[in-house]
Design a protein around this motif. Structure first.
Motif, short mmCIF file in Angstrom:
data_model
loop_
_atom_site.label_atom_id
_atom_site.label_comp_id
_atom_site.label_asym_id
_atom_site.label_seq_id
_atom_site.Cartn_x
_atom_site.Cartn_y
_atom_site.Cartn_z
N VAL A 115 0.84 -1.20 0.00
CA VAL A 115 0.00 0.00 0.00
C VAL A 115 0.87 1.26 0.00
O VAL A 115 0.63 2.21 -0.74
CB VAL A 115 -0.94 0.00 1.22
CG1 VAL A 115 -1.72 1.32 1.29
CG2 VAL A 115 -1.90 -1.18 1.16
N GLU A 116 1.90 1.23 0.81
CA GLU A 116 2.78 2.40 0.91
C GLU A 116 3.52 2.64 -0.40
O GLU A 116 3.73 3.79 -0.80
CB GLU A 116 3.78 2.21 2.05
CG GLU A 116 4.69 3.39 2.31
CD GLU A 116 3.94 4.67 2.64
OE1 GLU A 116 4.46 5.76 2.32
OE2 GLU A 116 2.82 4.59 3.20
N LEU A 117 3.90 1.58 -1.10
CA LEU A 117 4.58 1.74 -2.39
C LEU A 117 3.67 2.43 -3.39
O LEU A 117 4.10 3.36 -4.09
CB LEU A 117 5.00 0.37 -2.93
CG LEU A 117 5.60 0.37 -4.35
CD1 LEU A 117 6.88 1.18 -4.40
CD2 LEU A 117 5.83 -1.07 -4.83
N ALA A 118 2.42 2.00 -3.47
CA ALA A 118 1.49 2.64 -4.39
C ALA A 118 1.32 4.11 -4.05
O ALA A 118 1.32 4.97 -4.94
CB ALA A 118 0.14 1.92 -4.35
N LYS A 119 1.20 4.41 -2.77
CA LYS A 119 1.06 5.81 -2.36
C LYS A 119 2.29 6.63 -2.72
O LYS A 119 2.18 7.77 -3.19
CB LYS A 119 0.80 5.90 -0.85
CG LYS A 119 0.53 7.31 -0.34
CD LYS A 119 0.23 7.32 1.14
CE LYS A 119 -0.17 8.73 1.59
NZ LYS A 119 0.85 9.74 1.29
N GLN A 120 3.46 6.07 -2.52
CA GLN A 120 4.70 6.77 -2.86
C GLN A 120 4.78 7.07 -4.35
O GLN A 120 5.17 8.17 -4.76
CB GLN A 120 5.90 5.94 -2.42
CG GLN A 120 6.09 5.86 -0.91
CD GLN A 120 7.16 4.86 -0.52
OE1 GLN A 120 7.72 4.16 -1.37
NE2 GLN A 120 7.44 4.77 0.77
N LEU A 121 4.39 6.11 -5.18
CA LEU A 121 4.43 6.32 -6.62
C LEU A 121 3.44 7.40 -7.05
O LEU A 121 3.75 8.25 -7.89
CB LEU A 121 4.12 5.00 -7.34
CG LEU A 121 5.18 3.90 -7.23
CD1 LEU A 121 4.64 2.58 -7.75
CD2 LEU A 121 6.44 4.30 -7.99
N ILE A 122 2.26 7.37 -6.46
CA ILE A 122 1.25 8.38 -6.77
C ILE A 122 1.73 9.77 -6.38
O ILE A 122 1.62 10.73 -7.15
CB ILE A 122 -0.08 8.04 -6.06
CG1 ILE A 122 -0.71 6.79 -6.69
CG2 ILE A 122 -1.06 9.21 -6.12
CD1 ILE A 122 -1.82 6.18 -5.87
N ASP A 123 2.30 9.87 -5.18
CA ASP A 123 2.78 11.17 -4.70
C ASP A 123 3.98 11.65 -5.51
O ASP A 123 4.07 12.83 -5.88
CB ASP A 123 3.14 11.07 -3.22
CG ASP A 123 1.93 10.89 -2.31
OD1 ASP A 123 0.79 11.12 -2.80
OD2 ASP A 123 2.10 10.50 -1.15
N PHE A 124 4.91 10.75 -5.79
CA PHE A 124 6.15 11.14 -6.47
C PHE A 124 5.86 11.66 -7.88
O PHE A 124 6.49 12.62 -8.34
CB PHE A 124 7.11 9.95 -6.53
CG PHE A 124 8.44 10.26 -7.16
CD1 PHE A 124 9.40 10.97 -6.46
CD2 PHE A 124 8.72 9.86 -8.46
CE1 PHE A 124 10.63 11.27 -7.05
CE2 PHE A 124 9.93 10.14 -9.05
CZ PHE A 124 10.90 10.86 -8.33
N HIS A 125 4.92 11.01 -8.56
CA HIS A 125 4.61 11.41 -9.93
C HIS A 125 3.37 12.30 -10.02
O HIS A 125 2.93 12.62 -11.14
CB HIS A 125 4.43 10.17 -10.80
CG HIS A 125 5.71 9.41 -11.01
ND1 HIS A 125 6.74 9.87 -11.82
CD2 HIS A 125 6.15 8.24 -10.47
CE1 HIS A 125 7.74 9.01 -11.78
NE2 HIS A 125 7.42 8.01 -10.99
N ASN A 126 2.85 12.68 -8.86
CA ASN A 126 1.72 13.59 -8.81
C ASN A 126 0.57 13.10 -9.71
O ASN A 126 0.02 13.85 -10.51
CB ASN A 126 2.14 15.00 -9.24
CG ASN A 126 1.12 16.06 -8.85
OD1 ASN A 126 0.37 15.90 -7.88
ND2 ASN A 126 1.06 17.14 -9.61
N ILE A 127 0.21 11.82 -9.54
CA ILE A 127 -0.87 11.22 -10.33
C ILE A 127 -2.20 11.51 -9.65
O ILE A 127 -2.39 11.17 -8.48
CB ILE A 127 -0.66 9.70 -10.47
CG1 ILE A 127 0.73 9.37 -11.02
CG2 ILE A 127 -1.73 9.11 -11.38
CD1 ILE A 127 1.06 7.89 -11.00
N ASP A 128 -3.11 12.13 -10.35
CA ASP A 128 -4.43 12.43 -9.81
C ASP A 128 -5.30 11.18 -9.92
O ASP A 128 -5.77 10.84 -11.00
CB ASP A 128 -5.06 13.59 -10.58
CG ASP A 128 -6.43 13.96 -10.04
OD1 ASP A 128 -6.83 13.41 -8.99
OD2 ASP A 128 -7.11 14.80 -10.66
N VAL A 129 -5.50 10.49 -8.80
CA VAL A 129 -6.23 9.22 -8.82
C VAL A 129 -7.56 9.28 -8.09
O VAL A 129 -8.20 8.26 -7.84
CB VAL A 129 -5.36 8.09 -8.21
CG1 VAL A 129 -4.10 7.86 -9.02
CG2 VAL A 129 -5.02 8.39 -6.74
#
Length: 449
Positions: A115-129
């Motif tokens: 879960v934390e990995l997915a969150k990190q990827l979303i935050d790092f690449h600023n993906i609007d999910v």
């Protein structure tokens, strides 16, 4: 391809009317053609394949993803969007008996890390999910189920795990009123739009150098002279190493090792039109928590940021246009039973897809035994958003010969076979019947849900 469901299952029929398709434009990848050689070929462009491609490309590895259909066509583009704990159907007690306490603890840590990995990827690449929900909430479908949640809350407290128990009389005040008998909230996880997440991560993978191809099914996979030859309708791809990331949409013969090591199971989802404040108040469900009930054959649901309500459950046992229509009607009946105040609310979208189960009730993530250079990630038991992302990262490390940075347990390093091979679908009605009886035995005559 050799698949165990009829052709309708792998057609556009089940995914027709998928809500996520209306929320974001699907990217167009080229179709594979010609002959080329890469370091790593990845079969499957879902969460697992794209995560692996992203992490490999960022490490400087020449990688190509070949997707048989279009981006997000499979489970990664039609799931419920629950990025949460999960991946195994084996209980913690049974896991400890089979694999030991240390391996079980490592596996449980890996679920959190996923879960934390997915969150990190979303935050790092600023993906609007369209993210929402502070963790996930399990809803008791019977008084006995609530007693089990109370015991789970006590065990969590003893282990210093921060959970929140909501008693029946407090459900309405918490905005969780749906005919349930209490709830337990675990503060790990969040809801998201799975297609926005997948497309954002795919764009990051392409930017890092990964080559992504659509409408490029692999028709044959063979080792040859220390590398693999993948044949596709448009040409030949050669790679030193291969990652299988097809999960429930796998083919039994690509490669033959997959045969009987996964069992696709159908799951169905609906989405309503946006709900008005008075409609939310009438039902008493105003929380944006992603939730699921305590049934073995569970329902999962969440109020999304645009105030549409998503509701899902297990799918049918047969696959045809008629069977699909029947399961969509059944899905609607279950929705109305659990949330009766919304009987007149328009349901705008209904669709279905395949999740994948393992014979050992745990995922498989790692090198394929006796197949040097071949790796696979599959069998997430309906929890592929986080676990697929995690599997891709683990496989990227293993392919490069490095020790995984994230927790990597022996629990996910074996893939037993289902008996009966091509007839393994026979296990589904048996399992469904068994769990249906367990769900009934766990309920009482006073149950509302």
């Amino acid at each position: 391809m050799q698949r165990i469901f009829p052709a309708f299952t792998y057609s556009e029929g089940p995914r027709d009317n998928c809500w996520w398709d209306d929320t974001i434009k699907r990217p167009t990848w080229p179709t594979f053609g010609g002959t080329r050689t890469v370091d790593v070929a990845i079969i499957g462009g879902g969460f697992t394949g794209i995560s692996a491609a992203y992490h490999l490309a960022r490490a400087g590895v020449h990688v190509a993803v070949v997707e048989a259909e279009t981006p997000a066509w499979g489970a990664s583009g039609r799931n419920g969007g629950f990025c949460c704990l999960g991946g195994a159907k084996l209980s913690q007690t049974a896991m400890q008996r089979r694999f030991g306490v240390a391996a079980t603890e490592t596996y449980l840590h890996s679920e959190v890390a996923a879960v934390e990995l997915a969150k990190q990827l979303i935050d790092f690449h600023n993906i609007d999910v369209d993210a929402h929900s502070q963790g996930e909430t399990q809803m008791a479908h019977s008084p006995r189920a609530m007693e089990a949640l109370r015991r789970a809350a006590d065990a969590a407290a003893a282990a210093n795990v921060p959970v929140t128990l909501t008693e029946p009389q407090d459900l309405a005040a918490a905005g969780l009123n749906g005919g349930f008998f209490g709830a337990l909230t675990t503060p790990v996880g969040f809801g998201l739009n799975p297609q926005k997440y997948l497309f954002g991560l795919a764009a990051a993978a392409a930017e890092a150098g990964a080559e992504l191809f659509q409408n490029s099914p692999v028709t044959d996979l063979r080792p040859h002279m220390g590398q693999f030859t993948l044949r596709l309708p448009g040409g030949v791809l050669q790679a030193k190493q291969v990652i299988l990331a097809t999960n429930g949409y796998s083919s039994d013969d690509i490669p033959a090792w997959l045969r009987a090591r996964y069992l696709p199971s159908q799951s169905s989802v609906l989405v309503t039109r946006p709900l008005q404040d008075q409609e939310l108040a009438a039902q008493g469900w105003t929380s944006d928590q992603m939730a699921y009930d305590t049934r073995h054959l569970l329902h999962y649901f969440r109020l999304m940021p645009d105030r549409r309500f998503l509701f899902g459950m297990r799918g049918g046992l047969r696959a045809s246009a008629k069977a699909e229509a029947q399961i969509r009607r059944q899905l609607l009946r279950h929705f109305h039973k659990l949330f009766p105040a919304w009987r007149e609310v328009e349901v705008t979208h209904r669709w279905s897809g395949l999740v994948s189960l393992g014979a050992g009730l745990v995922p498989f993530i790692g090198p394929v035994p006796d197949h040097p250079g071949l790796f696979a990630g599959l069998n997430y038991h309906g929890n592929g958003v986080a676990m697929g992302t995690y599997a891709g990262r683990i496989l990227a490390d293993l392919v490069r010969g490095t020790t995984p940075v994230l927790p990597y347990s022996s629990v996910v390093q074996t893939a037993p076979r289902f008996p009966l091979n091509a007839y393994r679908r026979a296990f589904l009605p048996l399992a469904y019947g068994y769990y249906a009886l367990k769900d009934l035995s766990f309920a009482t005559s006073s149950d509302k849900a």
